[in-house]
Design an enzyme around this catalytic site. Structure first.
Site, PDB file in Angstrom:
ATOM      1  N   ILE A   1       0.842  -1.191   0.000  1.00 58.90           N
ATOM      2  CA  ILE A   1       0.000   0.000   0.000  1.00 58.90           C
ATOM      3  C   ILE A   1       0.881   1.247   0.000  1.00 58.90           C
ATOM      4  O   ILE A   1       2.006   1.223   0.518  1.00 58.90           O
ATOM      5  CB  ILE A   1      -0.972  -0.009   1.216  1.00 58.90           C
ATOM      6  CG1 ILE A   1      -1.955   1.156   1.146  1.00 58.90           C
ATOM      7  CG2 ILE A   1      -0.217  -0.047   2.535  1.00 58.90           C
ATOM      8  CD1 ILE A   1      -3.086   1.073   2.185  1.00 58.90           C
ATOM      9  N   CYS A   2       0.381   2.314  -0.605  1.00 61.15           N
ATOM     10  CA  CYS A   2       1.029   3.608  -0.560  1.00 61.15           C
ATOM     11  C   CYS A   2       2.436   3.531  -1.173  1.00 61.15           C
ATOM     12  O   CYS A   2       2.626   2.980  -2.256  1.00 61.15           O
ATOM     13  CB  CYS A   2       1.047   4.107   0.890  1.00 61.15           C
ATOM     14  SG  CYS A   2       1.596   5.812   1.112  1.00 61.15           S
ATOM     15  N   GLY A   3       3.440   4.045  -0.489  1.00 61.49           N
ATOM     16  CA  GLY A   3       4.795   4.093  -1.013  1.00 61.49           C
ATOM     17  C   GLY A   3       5.397   2.742  -1.321  1.00 61.49           C
ATOM     18  O   GLY A   3       6.312   2.633  -2.148  1.00 61.49           O
TER      19      GLY A   3
END
Length: 206
Positions: free
Chosen positions: A107-109
């Site tokens: 998720i995300c970065g």
């Protein structure tokens, strides 16, 4: 759905300095309730500090983790994914998990970390926005899907604003909830739909 408390293969939650502690809580809480052991994994067993200031002592060092021993590897976002190469070993480990047929959820970065490692070149995926991943120079732009969370085979990806959708895909992938129960779970935690609670209660889900 799997809602018992029999110990299962562990779910490995990667932890590193600046990890976004709010992104994985829905997933790990409901996996733990379903009987999965949550094991935190760091670059070493030295304590790390989350973006929210939580100090976490990893249960295991990454070098001691084997894909065949686990049910899932979860990679949360972190500032370090975009500011250094310190987390590249976690992306490498994700490649080993996927090669072994063990699921990975990023998720995300962490999605950018997987992009840099070439793991999104041939898989449907999502992230914060398409140009965030495009900045990594990866070759998978044609497989980007503009949605809350995506599962392609053994890989789950999501953007930073979608921790509930991220958890939904994980719970589906591991068979914790499915069908109308999974839909009700999502509606309860994402939309605060009171009618969804009745569905979960009738199904014995929590």
């Amino acid at each position: 759905m799997n809602t018992g408390h029999t110990p299962r293969e562990p779910v490995y939650l990667a932890v590193y300095d600046t990890f976004a502690d709010w992104e994985t809580g829905h997933a790990t809480a409901h996996l733990a309730r379903a009987g999965y052991r949550i094991r935190t994994v760091g670059a070493s067993t030295r304590p790390v500090t989350s973006l929210g200031g939580l100090r976490v002592q990893p249960d295991l060092a990454l070098a001691d983790v084997r894909p065949e021993d686990g049910a899932l590897l979860i990679l949360p976002g972190a500032d370090l994914w975009d500011t250094s190469d310190d987390l590249a070993p976690f992306a490498h480990a994700a490649g080993e998990f996927l090669a072994a047929g063990t699921p990975v959820a990023a998720i995300c970065g962490a999605t950018a970390g997987l992009a840099r490692a070439g793991l999104l070149d041939d898989r449907a995926h999502t992230s914060a926005v398409s140009f965030y991943l495009a900045a990594t120079g990866y070759a998978g732009g044609g497989h980007y899907v503009d949605t809350d969370a995506v599962t392609d085979g053994h890989l789950v990806t999501a953007g930073p604003t979608e921790p509930v959708a991220f958890a939904r895909e994980i719970l589906r992938l591991l068979g914790v909830y499915d069908g109308e129960v999974l839909d009700a779970w999502y509606r309860l935690f994402h939309d605060s739909d009171p009618e969804a609670y009745a569905v979960l209660r009738q199904a014995g889900a929590r």
